[in-house]
Design a protein around this motif. Structure first.
Motif, PDB file in Angstrom:
ATOM      1  N   ASP A  18       0.856  -1.178   0.000  1.00 15.13           N
ATOM      2  CA  ASP A  18       0.000   0.000   0.000  1.00 15.13           C
ATOM      3  C   ASP A  18       0.894   1.230   0.000  1.00 15.13           C
ATOM      4  O   ASP A  18       2.110   1.125  -0.031  1.00 15.13           O
ATOM      5  N   GLY A  19       0.295   2.398   0.064  1.00 12.36           N
ATOM      6  CA  GLY A  19       1.052   3.639   0.191  1.00 12.36           C
ATOM      7  C   GLY A  19       0.561   4.695  -0.775  1.00 12.36           C
ATOM      8  O   GLY A  19       0.057   4.385  -1.859  1.00 12.36           O
ATOM      9  N   LEU A  20       0.693   5.958  -0.374  1.00 12.89           N
ATOM     10  CA  LEU A  20       0.226   7.078  -1.190  1.00 12.89           C
ATOM     11  C   LEU A  20       0.895   7.098  -2.563  1.00 12.89           C
ATOM     12  O   LEU A  20       0.223   7.211  -3.585  1.00 12.89           O
ATOM     13  N   ALA A  21       2.213   6.995  -2.601  1.00 14.36           N
ATOM     14  CA  ALA A  21       2.935   7.021  -3.880  1.00 14.36           C
ATOM     15  C   ALA A  21       2.757   5.708  -4.634  1.00 14.36           C
ATOM     16  O   ALA A  21       2.550   5.701  -5.850  1.00 14.36           O
ATOM     17  N   TYR A  22       2.842   4.588  -3.922  1.00 16.76           N
ATOM     18  CA  TYR A  22       2.682   3.280  -4.571  1.00 16.76           C
ATOM     19  C   TYR A  22       1.358   3.197  -5.318  1.00 16.76           C
ATOM     20  O   TYR A  22       1.307   2.755  -6.471  1.00 16.76           O
ATOM     21  N   ASN A  23       0.274   3.644  -4.683  1.00 16.69           N
ATOM     22  CA  ASN A  23      -1.035   3.575  -5.333  1.00 16.69           C
ATOM     23  C   ASN A  23      -1.089   4.456  -6.580  1.00 16.69           C
ATOM     24  O   ASN A  23      -1.692   4.071  -7.588  1.00 16.69           O
ATOM     25  N   GLN A  24      -0.420   5.609  -6.538  1.00 22.51           N
ATOM     26  CA  GLN A  24      -0.358   6.464  -7.729  1.00 22.51           C
ATOM     27  C   GLN A  24       0.425   5.793  -8.848  1.00 22.51           C
ATOM     28  O   GLN A  24      -0.002   5.783 -10.000  1.00 22.51           O
ATOM     29  N   VAL A  25       1.598   5.234  -8.492  1.00 26.39           N
ATOM     30  CA  VAL A  25       2.430   4.587  -9.506  1.00 26.39           C
ATOM     31  C   VAL A  25       1.707   3.377 -10.095  1.00 26.39           C
ATOM     32  O   VAL A  25       1.739   3.137 -11.311  1.00 26.39           O
ATOM     33  N   LYS A  26       1.035   2.628  -9.255  1.00 28.49           N
ATOM     34  CA  LYS A  26       0.280   1.460  -9.727  1.00 28.49           C
ATOM     35  C   LYS A  26      -0.774   1.889 -10.756  1.00 28.49           C
ATOM     36  O   LYS A  26      -0.925   1.259 -11.808  1.00 28.49           O
ATOM     37  N   ARG A  27      -1.492   2.997 -10.463  1.00 28.18           N
ATOM     38  CA  ARG A  27      -2.492   3.498 -11.413  1.00 28.18           C
ATOM     39  C   ARG A  27      -1.834   3.962 -12.717  1.00 28.18           C
ATOM     40  O   ARG A  27      -2.366   3.735 -13.811  1.00 28.18           O
ATOM     41  N   ILE A  28      -0.670   4.604 -12.610  1.00 25.03           N
ATOM     42  CA  ILE A  28       0.052   5.066 -13.804  1.00 25.03           C
ATOM     43  C   ILE A  28       0.439   3.881 -14.682  1.00 25.03           C
ATOM     44  O   ILE A  28       0.227   3.878 -15.898  1.00 25.03           O
ATOM     45  N   VAL A  29       1.004   2.849 -14.061  1.00 27.45           N
ATOM     46  CA  VAL A  29       1.443   1.664 -14.805  1.00 27.45           C
ATOM     47  C   VAL A  29       0.242   0.972 -15.464  1.00 27.45           C
ATOM     48  O   VAL A  29       0.297   0.577 -16.634  1.00 27.45           O
ATOM     49  N   GLU A  30      -0.846   0.847 -14.708  1.00 24.16           N
ATOM     50  CA  GLU A  30      -2.048   0.203 -15.256  1.00 24.16           C
ATOM     51  C   GLU A  30      -2.648   1.003 -16.400  1.00 24.16           C
ATOM     52  O   GLU A  30      -3.018   0.441 -17.423  1.00 24.16           O
ATOM     53  N   SER A  31      -2.738   2.341 -16.240  1.00 23.49           N
ATOM     54  CA  SER A  31      -3.330   3.162 -17.297  1.00 23.49           C
ATOM     55  C   SER A  31      -2.458   3.200 -18.543  1.00 23.49           C
ATOM     56  O   SER A  31      -2.951   3.451 -19.644  1.00 23.49           O
ATOM     57  N   ALA A  32      -1.161   2.943 -18.398  1.00 14.02           N
ATOM     58  CA  ALA A  32      -0.248   2.884 -19.537  1.00 14.02           C
ATOM     59  C   ALA A  32      -0.232   1.490 -20.173  1.00 14.02           C
ATOM     60  O   ALA A  32       0.487   1.258 -21.151  1.00 14.02           O
ATOM     61  N   ASN A  33      -1.024   0.571 -19.610  1.00 18.22           N
ATOM     62  CA  ASN A  33      -1.078  -0.821 -20.100  1.00 18.22           C
ATOM     63  C   ASN A  33       0.303  -1.476 -20.121  1.00 18.22           C
ATOM     64  O   ASN A  33       0.651  -2.168 -21.067  1.00 18.22           O
ATOM     65  N   LEU A  34       1.074  -1.226 -19.079  1.00 13.59           N
ATOM     66  CA  LEU A  34       2.410  -1.818 -18.952  1.00 13.59           C
ATOM     67  C   LEU A  34       2.361  -2.994 -17.985  1.00 13.59           C
ATOM     68  O   LEU A  34       1.571  -2.999 -17.045  1.00 13.59           O
ATOM     69  N   THR A  35       3.199  -3.974 -18.235  1.00 12.97           N
ATOM     70  CA  THR A  35       3.378  -5.073 -17.298  1.00 12.97           C
ATOM     71  C   THR A  35       4.640  -4.770 -16.497  1.00 12.97           C
ATOM     72  O   THR A  35       5.700  -4.536 -17.072  1.00 12.97           O
ATOM     73  N   ALA A  36       4.502  -4.758 -15.189  1.00  9.30           N
ATOM     74  CA  ALA A  36       5.645  -4.388 -14.346  1.00  9.30           C
ATOM     75  C   ALA A  36       5.975  -5.508 -13.374  1.00  9.30           C
ATOM     76  O   ALA A  36       5.089  -6.190 -12.869  1.00  9.30           O
ATOM     77  N   LYS A  37       7.269  -5.662 -13.133  1.00  8.31           N
ATOM     78  CA  LYS A  37       7.738  -6.534 -12.051  1.00  8.31           C
ATOM     79  C   LYS A  37       8.090  -5.588 -10.911  1.00  8.31           C
ATOM     80  O   LYS A  37       9.022  -4.793 -11.027  1.00  8.31           O
ATOM     81  N   TRP A  38       7.355  -5.666  -9.799  1.00  6.66           N
ATOM     82  CA  TRP A  38       7.560  -4.770  -8.659  1.00  6.66           C
ATOM     83  C   TRP A  38       8.660  -5.322  -7.771  1.00  6.66           C
ATOM     84  O   TRP A  38       8.673  -6.513  -7.477  1.00  6.66           O
ATOM     85  N   MET A  39       9.579  -4.448  -7.342  1.00  2.84           N
ATOM     86  CA  MET A  39      10.705  -4.892  -6.524  1.00  2.84           C
ATOM     87  C   MET A  39      10.953  -3.905  -5.389  1.00  2.84           C
ATOM     88  O   MET A  39      10.878  -2.700  -5.604  1.00  2.84           O
ATOM     89  N   VAL A  40      11.236  -4.438  -4.212  1.00  2.00           N
ATOM     90  CA  VAL A  40      11.589  -3.621  -3.050  1.00  2.00           C
ATOM     91  C   VAL A  40      13.057  -3.894  -2.731  1.00  2.00           C
ATOM     92  O   VAL A  40      13.486  -5.053  -2.700  1.00  2.00           O
ATOM     93  N   ALA A  41      13.817  -2.810  -2.508  1.00  2.00           N
ATOM     94  CA  ALA A  41      15.247  -2.943  -2.200  1.00  2.00           C
ATOM     95  C   ALA A  41      15.650  -1.803  -1.271  1.00  2.00           C
ATOM     96  O   ALA A  41      14.953  -0.795  -1.186  1.00  2.00           O
ATOM     97  N   PRO A  42      16.764  -1.950  -0.566  1.00  2.00           N
ATOM     98  CA  PRO A  42      17.292  -0.798   0.178  1.00  2.00           C
ATOM     99  C   PRO A  42      17.496   0.367  -0.803  1.00  2.00           C
ATOM    100  O   PRO A  42      17.814   0.153  -1.977  1.00  2.00           O
ATOM    101  N   TRP A  43      17.305   1.593  -0.311  1.00  2.00           N
ATOM    102  CA  TRP A  43      17.313   2.754  -1.191  1.00  2.00           C
ATOM    103  C   TRP A  43      18.569   2.839  -2.046  1.00  2.00           C
ATOM    104  O   TRP A  43      18.501   3.097  -3.254  1.00  2.00           O
ATOM    105  N   SER A  44      19.738   2.630  -1.466  1.00  2.00           N
ATOM    106  CA  SER A  44      20.982   2.776  -2.222  1.00  2.00           C
ATOM    107  C   SER A  44      21.017   1.816  -3.414  1.00  2.00           C
ATOM    108  O   SER A  44      21.421   2.185  -4.515  1.00  2.00           O
ATOM    109  N   ARG A  45      20.567   0.579  -3.223  1.00  2.00           N
ATOM    110  CA  ARG A  45      20.561  -0.406  -4.310  1.00  2.00           C
ATOM    111  C   ARG A  45      19.506  -0.048  -5.358  1.00  2.00           C
ATOM    112  O   ARG A  45      19.764  -0.126  -6.562  1.00  2.00           O
ATOM    113  N   ALA A  46      18.319   0.356  -4.905  1.00  2.00           N
ATOM    114  CA  ALA A  46      17.257   0.744  -5.834  1.00  2.00           C
ATOM    115  C   ALA A  46      17.714   1.916  -6.701  1.00  2.00           C
ATOM    116  O   ALA A  46      17.542   1.922  -7.922  1.00  2.00           O
TER     117      ALA A  46
END
Length: 198
Positions: A18-46
């Motif tokens: 969940d999350g304010l930004a995550y939900n926005q990004v999820k809507r952006i990706v969906e509205s662009a009809n993109l398939t995304a692999k979601w990944m969580v990493a420490p900030w420096s690695r990301a």
């Protein structure tokens, strides 16, 4: 790719939840009809992935002049005011960055606050303790391993939802007016132009 940064991105059991930004990004990706692999990493690695690999979308990235040419800036997600904060129980009485140089500040490497502090004369081998993520900055603060951490009221409230604390436990010592954080979704250089257009 992103980090765990409530309330912008909330991770449960290693997965974005969940999350304010995550939900926005999820809507952006969906509205662009993109398939995304979601990944969580420490900030420096990301951050490093988005700087060095093509076809990476990174959020939530603070827009600064130093970062301007490192990414393709897709869209603003959130705006947040940041301060260096301490625990009230420690009774730390500083109000300037110069005074704070005699203390230990917890900050993430490759984070905009880390870069700002370094430009102001703070050093990782002296008065900055480098941590993996925002949650770790708070853990270090409560363990007494750092004196100050960068935070906003919203981030503190999100952290305290899962910890035994409240906003009233913190002192907002040093507002960082230059650190109003303008969070964005970005794409790495070399990302397929059709993805950017979508």
């Amino acid at each position: 790719v992103t980090e765990d940064l409530p309330p912008l991105q909330i991770v449960k059991n290693g997965q974005l939840h969940d999350g304010l930004a995550y939900n926005q990004v999820k809507r952006i990706v969906e509205s662009a009809n993109l398939t995304a692999k979601w990944m969580v990493a420490p900030w420096s690695r990301a951050y490093q992935m988005a700087v060095t690999e093509p076809n990476v979308l990174l959020f939530s990235v603070v827009r600064t002049p130093h970062r301007e040419d490192k990414f393709i800036w897709i869209g603003q997600l959130y705006l947040m005011e940041i301060a260096l904060v301490s625990l009230k129980s420690k009774q730390i009485n500083v109000s300037t960055l110069e005074q704070a140089k005699s203390l230990l500040v917890g900050a993430k490497r490759n984070d905009v606050v880390f870069d700002f502090l370094e430009q102001d004369g703070f050093r990782a081998d002296n008065n900055i303790v480098v941590v993996r993520d925002t949650t770790d900055t708070f853990k270090m603060l409560f363990k007494g391993r750092v004196d100050l951490v960068p935070a906003s009221k919203m981030v503190i409230e999100a952290y305290c939802k899962n910890s035994n604390c409240s906003l009233q436990d913190f002192t907002f010592n040093i507002p960082l007016p230059n650190m109003v954080q303008d969070f964005y979704l970005v794409a790495s250089k070399g990302t397929d132009p059709k993805v950017i257009e979508a």
